[in-house]
Motif scaffolding. Structure first.
Motif: not given
Lengths: 453, 475
Positions: A218-220, A239-242, A370-376, A392-394
């Motif tokens: 899903t994420r990819a 995202d919860p992981r972030v 807004g923006v949803y950030v999945q990984s940083v 951070v990069g996002a």
């Protein structure tokens, strides 16, 4: 298991008069299987053991004490002797310090935690290999746009630790853990996007391969077609992981050692409102669901629940024995150490925000745009818990009309940790215990600077 | 360890006796396999830290053991042990060989060459230097840093040295030893002002012994760290959006480490997880870019005589005037392509499998004057020091963080900026390099990949990127 404690005790018993000695002994076994292209890329399996010894000497003039440390990746008798001698010699050179001392038993009873899965040793190597291969196949076959699975891993570890000291500390713990993780590459023409997924538990049967695989895919896939967006100020939903990563970072600023040495943006702010009123942050290693759950801390004191931020007000820090003495308080049972080769320092093990009312879809709906950030990326190079600067990069997805919309990449999000804590808009109810020292949950933060084109 | 003098220049006894090596290798491939290898390591570390005006702690550590791998087709079996007795090594060989149980592969054991012990490449072994002498350096740096300005409120000084003896032997006939001595020194300062706290960091690290301090002035290290912290007290937020960036010589080499170094590691190439796959012979960067990875540079932080697979370190040109010439290879990935390792097989310790890693990676110097490059940049950002970075090799997107940066206005370096990450895409950013100066220098770093850390060097001269996204908070 008591064999390790016997060894720790035998080292402590060799303390000379007036000398403090602490011995930390660990032994572990781990396995790692990596699958690639339908085959086992590697299968590694090994045991290791080691000892770390601290010696505390009183200064000749009675003005404080000095500590020395030595370690070795072996428990052979000759090596253990050398480690004790080295630690003793190292102590001679430290500056006498009235705050230096080994932890004193404080009467707090350790929580009974069930961190050792008895079924752990019953999982065969064949079964571990099968899980890695199955995960890889699952991800490869999940979506035609998945063009590569860079790695699919199964790993597990069992660790036993014993700690003894001349102050009467006796601690003995053991734990098991297992994980699967997978990294997928989705492709469309020349474009590639990546996503990862994982699952953790106390042993193999607890792992959710399907979930790990689905997350990676899903994420990819949902990032395909991502581009830069124009710079601007946005509400950012993490995202919860972030969020777990961000909490781990913030925990450095909540270390009593950093605070007392003036290396935290929280220094001098105890009792002040440092965050939005909905922010309550607790470190509770006695919660058995936490990945970092532990009965004893790195000095052998009982781990305990510590409230750090309560309703937005900074209520406390985490301390080991030395930083507590320096700050004129007592240890919060928060000594952490990175195995036998490390000395204790103050840190968190199981940080979590008190859950709010809304789940992720409800938070997205409430945020609207807004923006949803999945990984940083670049957390170690772009976040400072001294100044609070945050950059951070996002990558992730735009939020439009309360729902996830087109993907975005090669942007940064920036603010300061101080401002971010005050600008929390929503804390998700979706608490999820992830590997590391913090839980994940959806978090919305207002007014962050996004930098793109 | 007591400070007993040991004589540099002499090679010690082998970590494992030749007869034992041969018997363990034979046992490892008894049930099949294409290749078996023993990697033995004896590592001694010592460190000292000063914090809050006190020498807080001296530490010393020792790790000794062997990792054994058996390769059968596409599969590697690996086991390690801290028990270096013949029985311990045979046990590890047995565990590593378990992957070969289904048969397949018949390793031909090539006779091992006779041993040439390698002496440590250090003039002054740190273990021969009195602890008190090391502590003098810490105290001195603390004093100098604090004297740099009243706003310096905290100083942390770290010293560390390591000696790593390795032995690699394989059924391919590899028998190699190395004796790597490394020494490092670092200072972190905190400055306190109306705008809060700021930090400044500086370090020196070389593959050499205590003679490092004949070449390096710890006062200068301390002053630099203090200057960085003090400068940022008056810093304004970094801008956001795409801007021209001038990177000063030295730590800017992290740009290449992230923008293309990792993407040129052959493990990413053979798995088709790099944006540089299939692009050898193509123009992948500005013609000003000639990028080299060179493990042979004596004294640099990423230097060694042989890699952790026993292959000699080498100088490898990766990009020549913008054209991609080659990737970096370890034994396993080179074998797939029927070629030789480029001497880039490294591992963190005997407990880890080797993989493709960089050594000292740098951009060859150009000819321009660094001051001219700034003068010809009407507006942008001047990055004097980078802290670290990260890359996704599959997409090419990478970040790198500033720890000392300034605005460029009207061709002049003006106000200091608070720390921020920059983000870009490797191939795109490499094409946007339009000026390279002649003021080359190297800087040490620690590179993490797949859970393993190794020392590396990065280098470049002052250069300009016509546009890259900077992640500040100013609109």
């Amino acid at each position: 298991m008591s064999e390790l404690l016997d060894l720790a005790r035998s080292v402590v018993e060799r303390a000379r008069p007036g000398e403090g000695v602490e011995a930390y002994v660990a032994r572990g076994h781990d396995t790692e299987v990596r699958a690639f292209a339908g085959e086992v890329e590697h299968l590694a399996s090994a045991s290791s053991a080691g000892i770390g010894v601290r010696v505390v000497l009183g200064a000749a003039d009675g003005e404080g004490s000095r500590v020395g440390f030595a370690w070795a990746g072996s428990l052979e008798p000759g090596v253990v002797d050398a480690v004790l001698a080295d630690a003793r010699d190292n102590a001679v050179y430290a500056t006498p310090d009235p705050h230096v001392a080994l932890a004193q038993p404080d009467g707090v009873a350790a929580t009974e935690l069930d961190l050792w899965d008895p079924g752990f040793s019953g999982v065969s190597t064949d079964e571990k290999v099968r899980m890695a291969l199955e995960l890889e196949q699952m991800v490869r076959g999940a979506d035609p746009r998945v063009r590569q699975v860079e790695s699919a891993d199964y790993g597990d570890a069992s660790v036993e630790v014993a700690l003894a000291s001349t102050t009467g500390i006796r601690a003995n713990t053991r734990r098991t853990s297992a994980y699967v993780s997978v990294s997928a590459i989705a492709g469309d023409g020349d474009e590639s996007q990546t996503g990862s997924g994982f699952s953790v538990g106390r042993s193999a049967p607890a792992l959710d391969l399907e979930r790990a695989g689905r997350d990676a895919v899903t994420r990819a896939v949902r990032l395909l077609g991502a581009g830069k967006v124009r710079s601007g100020r946005f509400t950012v939903v993490f995202d919860p992981r972030v969020v777990a990563t961000l909490l781990s970072v913030v925990s450095s600023a909540l270390s009593g050692e950093a605070v007392v040495k003036g290396r935290s943006f929280f220094a001098g702010r105890l009792g002040e409102e440092v965050a939005a009123g909905m922010v309550t942050l607790v470190d509770d290693p006695t919660d058995p669901r936490a990945y970092g759950a532990a009965a004893f801390d790195g000095e052998g004191l009982a781990c305990r629940r510590n409230v750090l931020i309560d309703g937005g007000v900074l209520e406390g820090f985490v301390y080991d024995s030395v930083s507590a003495r320096r700050a004129g308080t007592v240890s919060t049972g928060s000594a952490v150490r990175s195995g036998y080769a490390g000395t204790p320092g103050a840190g968190c093990r199981a940080l979590a925000l008190s859950p709010g009312e809304l789940d992720q879809p409800a938070i997205l709906a409430s945020v609207g745009d807004g923006v949803y950030v999945q990984s940083v990326t670049g957390v170690h190079s772009g976040v400072s818990t001294v100044s609070g600067d945050f950059s951070v990069g996002a990558e992730g997805l735009m939020i439009r009309a309360g729902a996830l919309a087109e993907p975005v990449r090669e942007v940064t999000v920036a603010s300061t940790l101080q401002r971010m804590l005050r600008s929390v808009l929503h804390v998700g109810c979706d608490v999820e215990w992830l590997p590391g020292a913090a839980a994940g949950q959806t978090l919305a933060i207002g007014d962050m600077q996004l930098s793109g084109s | 360890m007591p400070d007993t003098p040991s004589k540099p220049g002499a090679a010690g006894a082998p970590l494992i006796e030749p007869g034992v090596v041969e018997r363990v290798l034979a046992a490892a491939v008894r049930r099949g396999g294409d290749m078996a290898e023993i990697f033995a390591e004896d590592r001694q570390i010592s460190g000292a830290s000063l914090d809050d005006r006190k020498v807080e702690e001296l530490s010393s550590g020792r790790e000794r053991g062997a990792g054994i791998r058996v390769v059968v087709g596409e599969t590697t079996g690996f086991a390690h042990t801290a028990d270096m007795s013949e029985a311990g090594l045979l046990g590890a060989a047995e565990a590593a060989a378990a992957v070969a149980r289904s048969g397949g592969g018949e390793a031909r054991i090539v006779a091992l060459p006779s041993r040439h012990g390698r002496p440590p490449r250090a003039e002054v072994l740190p273990s021969t230097v009195a602890k008190a002498r090391k502590l003098e350096l810490l105290v001195r740096a603390d004093d100098v840093a604090r004297a740099s300005g009243g706003a310096i409120t905290q100083v942390q000084v770290g010293y560390g040295d390591s000696r790593r003896r390795v032995l690699v032997a394989s059924t391919d006939g590899v028998l190699a030893e190395d004796d790597q001595v490394r020494t490092r020194f670092s200072v972190v300062c905190v400055a306190s002002g109306d705008t809060g706290l700021q930090t400044g960091y500086e370090s020196v690290a070389h593959t050499m012994g205590f003679e490092l301090f004949d070449q390096v002035d710890v006062d200068e290290v301390a002053r630099t760290a203090a200057r960085r912290a003090l400068g940022k007290l008056s810093a304004r937020p970094a801008p956001s959006g795409e801007v021209p960036v001038v990177l000063a010589g030295g730590s800017g080499g992290i740009l290449f480490h992230e923008a293309c170094g990792h993407g040129l590691e052959a493990d990413h190439i053979v798995k088709d997880s790099s944006v540089y796959v299939g692009r050898v012979g193509e123009q992948v960067a500005s013609p000003l870019v000639t990028l080299v990875d060179d493990g042979t540079i004596v004294g640099e932080w990423g230097h060694y005589a042989v890699d952790d697979e026993g292959r000699p370190a080498a100088r490898n040109v990766l990009i020549d005037h913008g054209v991609l010439t080659d990737y970096m290879w370890d034994w396993l990935r080179a074998r797939k392509q029927g070629r030789h390792s480029s001497g880039n097989g490294r591992r963190q310790s005997y407990q880890h499998l080797p993989m493709v890693r960089m050594t000292n990676t740098f951009l060859m110097a150009g000819t321009e004057d660094p001051d001219e490059i700034v003068a010809q940049t009407p507006s942008g950002v001047y990055v004097a020091k980078l802290g670290g970075g990260q890359v996704n090799t599959a997409t090419g997107d990478f970040v790198f963080g500033t720890t000392e940066a300034y605005l460029i206005e009207h061709g002049r370096i003006t106000e200091p900026l608070r720390d921020a990450n920059l983000i870009g895409n490797g191939p795109e950013v490499l094409r946007r390099i339009d000026a390279v100066a002649g003021d080359f220098s190297m800087t040490p770093g620690t590179c993490g990949k797949d859970g393993q850390s190794v020392p590396v060097g990065c280098g470049q001269a002052t250069l300009r990127i016509t546009g890259v996204t900077i992640g500040g908070t100013a609109a």
